[in-house]
Motif scaffolding. Structure first.
Motif, PDB file in Angstrom:
ATOM      1  N   ASP A 131      -4.916  -0.968  -1.322  1.00 52.61           N
ATOM      2  CA  ASP A 131      -4.076  -0.683  -2.485  1.00 52.61           C
ATOM      3  C   ASP A 131      -4.858   0.009  -3.596  1.00 52.61           C
ATOM      4  O   ASP A 131      -4.399   0.985  -4.198  1.00 52.61           O
ATOM      5  CB  ASP A 131      -3.465  -1.985  -3.025  1.00 52.61           C
ATOM      6  CG  ASP A 131      -2.622  -2.699  -1.985  1.00 52.61           C
ATOM      7  OD1 ASP A 131      -2.731  -2.361  -0.795  1.00 52.61           O
ATOM      8  OD2 ASP A 131      -1.844  -3.590  -2.367  1.00 52.61           O
TER       9      ASP A 131
ATOM     10  N   VAL B 211      -5.670   3.777  -2.872  1.00 51.40           N
ATOM     11  CA  VAL B 211      -4.595   4.749  -3.084  1.00 51.40           C
ATOM     12  C   VAL B 211      -4.301   4.915  -4.574  1.00 51.40           C
ATOM     13  O   VAL B 211      -3.925   6.013  -5.026  1.00 51.40           O
ATOM     14  CB  VAL B 211      -3.325   4.327  -2.324  1.00 51.40           C
ATOM     15  CG1 VAL B 211      -3.586   4.311  -0.826  1.00 51.40           C
ATOM     16  CG2 VAL B 211      -2.813   2.974  -2.786  1.00 51.40           C
ATOM     17  N   LEU B 212      -4.472   3.841  -5.353  1.00 49.83           N
ATOM     18  CA  LEU B 212      -4.250   3.955  -6.795  1.00 49.83           C
ATOM     19  C   LEU B 212      -5.347   4.768  -7.462  1.00 49.83           C
ATOM     20  O   LEU B 212      -5.103   5.446  -8.466  1.00 49.83           O
ATOM     21  CB  LEU B 212      -4.185   2.559  -7.419  1.00 49.83           C
ATOM     22  CG  LEU B 212      -2.890   1.774  -7.188  1.00 49.83           C
ATOM     23  CD1 LEU B 212      -3.040   0.340  -7.671  1.00 49.83           C
ATOM     24  CD2 LEU B 212      -1.727   2.457  -7.905  1.00 49.83           C
TER      25      LEU B 212
ATOM     26  N   GLY C 122       1.088   3.955  -3.148  1.00 46.82           N
ATOM     27  CA  GLY C 122       0.610   5.324  -2.920  1.00 46.82           C
ATOM     28  C   GLY C 122       1.713   6.352  -2.860  1.00 46.82           C
ATOM     29  O   GLY C 122       1.463   7.522  -2.545  1.00 46.82           O
TER      30      GLY C 122
ATOM     31  N   LYS D 112      -6.650   7.403  -6.426  1.00 43.27           N
ATOM     32  CA  LYS D 112      -6.319   8.828  -6.319  1.00 43.27           C
ATOM     33  C   LYS D 112      -5.274   9.251  -7.340  1.00 43.27           C
ATOM     34  O   LYS D 112      -5.171  10.435  -7.667  1.00 43.27           O
ATOM     35  CB  LYS D 112      -5.804   9.133  -4.907  1.00 43.27           C
ATOM     36  CG  LYS D 112      -6.816   8.913  -3.803  1.00 43.27           C
ATOM     37  CD  LYS D 112      -6.331   9.452  -2.481  1.00 43.27           C
ATOM     38  CE  LYS D 112      -5.075   8.748  -2.005  1.00 43.27           C
ATOM     39  NZ  LYS D 112      -4.631   9.241  -0.685  1.00 43.27           N
ATOM     40  N   LEU D 113      -4.504   8.277  -7.842  1.00 43.23           N
ATOM     41  CA  LEU D 113      -3.412   8.613  -8.754  1.00 43.23           C
ATOM     42  C   LEU D 113      -3.802   8.454 -10.223  1.00 43.23           C
ATOM     43  O   LEU D 113      -3.028   8.853 -11.098  1.00 43.23           O
ATOM     44  CB  LEU D 113      -2.202   7.715  -8.456  1.00 43.23           C
ATOM     45  CG  LEU D 113      -1.673   7.722  -7.016  1.00 43.23           C
ATOM     46  CD1 LEU D 113      -0.489   6.770  -6.888  1.00 43.23           C
ATOM     47  CD2 LEU D 113      -1.290   9.132  -6.604  1.00 43.23           C
TER      48      LEU D 113
ATOM     49  N   SER E 298       0.827  -1.216   0.000  1.00 46.28           N
ATOM     50  CA  SER E 298       0.000   0.000   0.000  1.00 46.28           C
ATOM     51  C   SER E 298       0.852   1.254   0.000  1.00 46.28           C
ATOM     52  O   SER E 298       0.589   2.208  -0.757  1.00 46.28           O
ATOM     53  CB  SER E 298      -0.936  -0.001   1.218  1.00 46.28           C
ATOM     54  OG  SER E 298      -1.822  -1.084   1.169  1.00 46.28           O
ATOM     55  N   GLU E 299       1.902   1.284   0.842  1.00 45.93           N
ATOM     56  CA  GLU E 299       2.774   2.468   0.906  1.00 45.93           C
ATOM     57  C   GLU E 299       3.519   2.660  -0.410  1.00 45.93           C
ATOM     58  O   GLU E 299       3.695   3.794  -0.880  1.00 45.93           O
ATOM     59  CB  GLU E 299       3.773   2.324   2.054  1.00 45.93           C
ATOM     60  CG  GLU E 299       3.158   2.412   3.436  1.00 45.93           C
ATOM     61  CD  GLU E 299       2.482   1.129   3.863  1.00 45.93           C
ATOM     62  OE1 GLU E 299       2.526   0.139   3.092  1.00 45.93           O
ATOM     63  OE2 GLU E 299       1.879   1.105   4.960  1.00 45.93           O
TER      64      GLU E 299
ATOM     65  N   ARG F 254       3.220   7.850  -8.528  1.00 47.52           N
ATOM     66  CA  ARG F 254       2.579   8.936  -9.279  1.00 47.52           C
ATOM     67  C   ARG F 254       3.435   9.345 -10.473  1.00 47.52           C
ATOM     68  O   ARG F 254       2.939   9.534 -11.586  1.00 47.52           O
ATOM     69  CB  ARG F 254       2.344  10.133  -8.353  1.00 47.52           C
ATOM     70  CG  ARG F 254       1.639  11.314  -9.025  1.00 47.52           C
ATOM     71  CD  ARG F 254       1.609  12.512  -8.082  1.00 47.52           C
ATOM     72  NE  ARG F 254       0.875  12.211  -6.877  1.00 47.52           N
ATOM     73  CZ  ARG F 254      -0.451  12.342  -6.757  1.00 47.52           C
ATOM     74  NH1 ARG F 254      -1.163  12.779  -7.794  1.00 47.52           N
ATOM     75  NH2 ARG F 254      -1.039  12.063  -5.608  1.00 47.52           N
TER      76      ARG F 254
END
Length: 461
Positions: free
Chosen positions: A384, A387-388, A354, A390-391, A350-351, A359
């Motif tokens: 996961d 967070v993806l 994100g 958002k990108l 996840s880290e 990005r």
């Protein structure tokens, strides 16, 4: 629920309704067979008055007789009549009273007597004993003290006979009642199950959850594990055509701000997300677009396995600057599709997904390709995909028919929306073929777009 809703329930749950009807009919048939057969012997009496010489006397006698007849029907089931009958045929007068029914048709001086018994001969014997005892009892009761004759005369106009067919049970009536009761119970069970069923199985179920567009419905193929890239191994199949329809529908999503980086996720594992992602990317590449497929499911990567590509290095290596992303992207066959595998599985997916490095990687690939398709893990078990979302420019949510329920799908959409993720649409996957109706015929009866015609030409040689 409206009438149309009930019709949809019947169409969807007809197997359940049929099963309930069949069960009730079988129970009715079993009850009919297990019931004791009852036979009925009938007789009829005519009640008249004697000694009437003029019309006035006749009218008075008729009125008197009609009034008396009502009492005689009650008299027929009293011990005065039935005690002698019981002594003749055997049994008790109380038991015989429950077997005898006396009725009087309105505005008549007729008395109809029905005797029911499991033995047709005994029913006739009881009827004959009543036919003998009843007239004499009326004569005795209606004779004034000291009179030689009674003013009332009871005549047997229909003698009892041995019944040949039982009056109970009635198979036709019982089966008919079983069918009616089964339909009512079956419809009730179907409606109840529909109300309690929260599963997502059809596009109507998806529409109950969200107003997001339904981009496509992909039929279930039990051979998916053996041939995951259906658009390549069987391009003329209805399932392959469904992926081309999905590609076409995706082209009309927000034409003014058309998404180019797309993350594909699902609510749960096993909904066919990775298979759908690989086929969608390959279909878009076959249409002439330059496509980069990223295997960003760092929990259970499957894309490279489906496509038969090497996975020693990949996304994770590019994110930690161990390799340049262009060096680890692999071309797929002779198509316009390039694949970026997951690489080595990290302890903190996840880290990593994100991060600012992810990005930058997406921006880099978006400048080199027409489309960047990202295969992300399911949304509910891990973050996961969130967070993806958002990108990227938007997310496609795969809903496995019969695998996810409405609450889970709604939670997935709410989770994506909570971080500002844009849901491009829903793809209903693993749909039973029977639920698609005329889908297979529709796939080849409608005009093909230019991309589909190019696909046909490429496959033909």
């Amino acid at each position: 629920m409206e009438l149309q809703d009930y019709l949809l329930v019947v169409r969807k749950r007809w197997r359940l309704i049929a099963l309930v009807v069949l069960t009730t009919v079988m129970l009715a048939a079993a009850a009919t067979l297990a019931s004791t057969k009852v036979y009925e012997s009938t007789s009829q009496f005519f009640v008249s008055t004697t000694g009437s010489e003029d019309s006035v006397s006749l009218l008075q006698g008729s009125t008197f007789t009609q009034q008396r007849v009502k009492s005689y029907t009650q008299l027929l089931t009293t011990p005065r009549i039935l005690e002698p009958v019981a002594q003749e045929v055997g049994g008790s007068s109380d038991a015989i009273a429950r077997q005898v029914t006396a009725t009087t048709p309105p505005d008549t001086v007729l008395i109809q007597v029905a005797v029911r018994d499991a033995d047709p001969s005994r029913a006739e014997a009881i009827g004959k004993a009543i036919a003998t005892e009843f007239p004499s009892a009326v004569t005795e009761l209606e004779s004034p003290e000291g009179a030689k004759s009674s003013p009332v005369k009871v005549t047997v106009v229909q003698s009892p006979s041995v019944p040949t067919a039982p009056v109970s049970p009635n198979p036709v009536r019982n089966i008919a009642l079983g069918v009616v009761l089964g339909l009512l119970l079956g419809l009730g069970a179907a409606v109840l199950r529909e109300m309690l069923d929260r599963g997502v199985k059809t596009t109507d179920d998806v529409k109950r959850v969200t107003e997001a567009p339904i981009l496509g419905a992909i039929a279930h193929d039990p051979e998916t594990s053996k041939r995951p890239l259906i658009v390549e191994v069987d391009p003329r199949s209805p399932r392959a055509e469904a992926f081309r329809s999905l590609r076409t529908n995706l082209q009309f999503v927000d034409v003014a701000n058309h998404p180019r980086t797309i993350v594909v996720t699902s609510s749960l594992a096993g909904e066919g997300k990775s298979t759908m992602t690989a086929n969608l990317a390959l279909t878009m590449a076959q249409a002439g677009a330059r496509v980069c497929l990223i295997e960003a499911d760092l929990r259970r990567p499957k894309v490279l396995e489906y496509m038969g590509l090497e996975g020693a290095v990949g996304l994770t290596d590019a994110l930690i600057d161990r390799a340049d992303v262009i060096d680890v992207i692999q071309p797929y066959g002779g198509t316009n599709l390039w694949v970026l595998g997951a690489g080595r599985i990290p302890p903190n997916p996840s880290e990593l997904l994100g991060s600012s490095a992810m990005r930058a990687l997406l921006q880099n690939l978006a400048g080199r390709f027409d489309y960047v398709i990202v295969d992300a893990p399911p949304t509910l078990p891990v973050t996961d995909a969130v967070v993806l979302a958002k990108l990227t420019d938007g997310a496609i949510v795969v809903a496995g028919s019969g695998l996810v329920d409405r609450d889970q799908l709604a939670q997935t959409l709410d989770t994506l929306a909570s971080v500002g993720g844009r849901v491009l649409g829903i793809v209903l996957n693993r749909v039973p073929v029977r639920s698609l109706g005329t889908y297979g015929r529709y796939a080849y009866d409608t005009p093909e777009d230019d991309a589909t015609r190019r696909d046909r030409a490429r496959v033909a040689g």
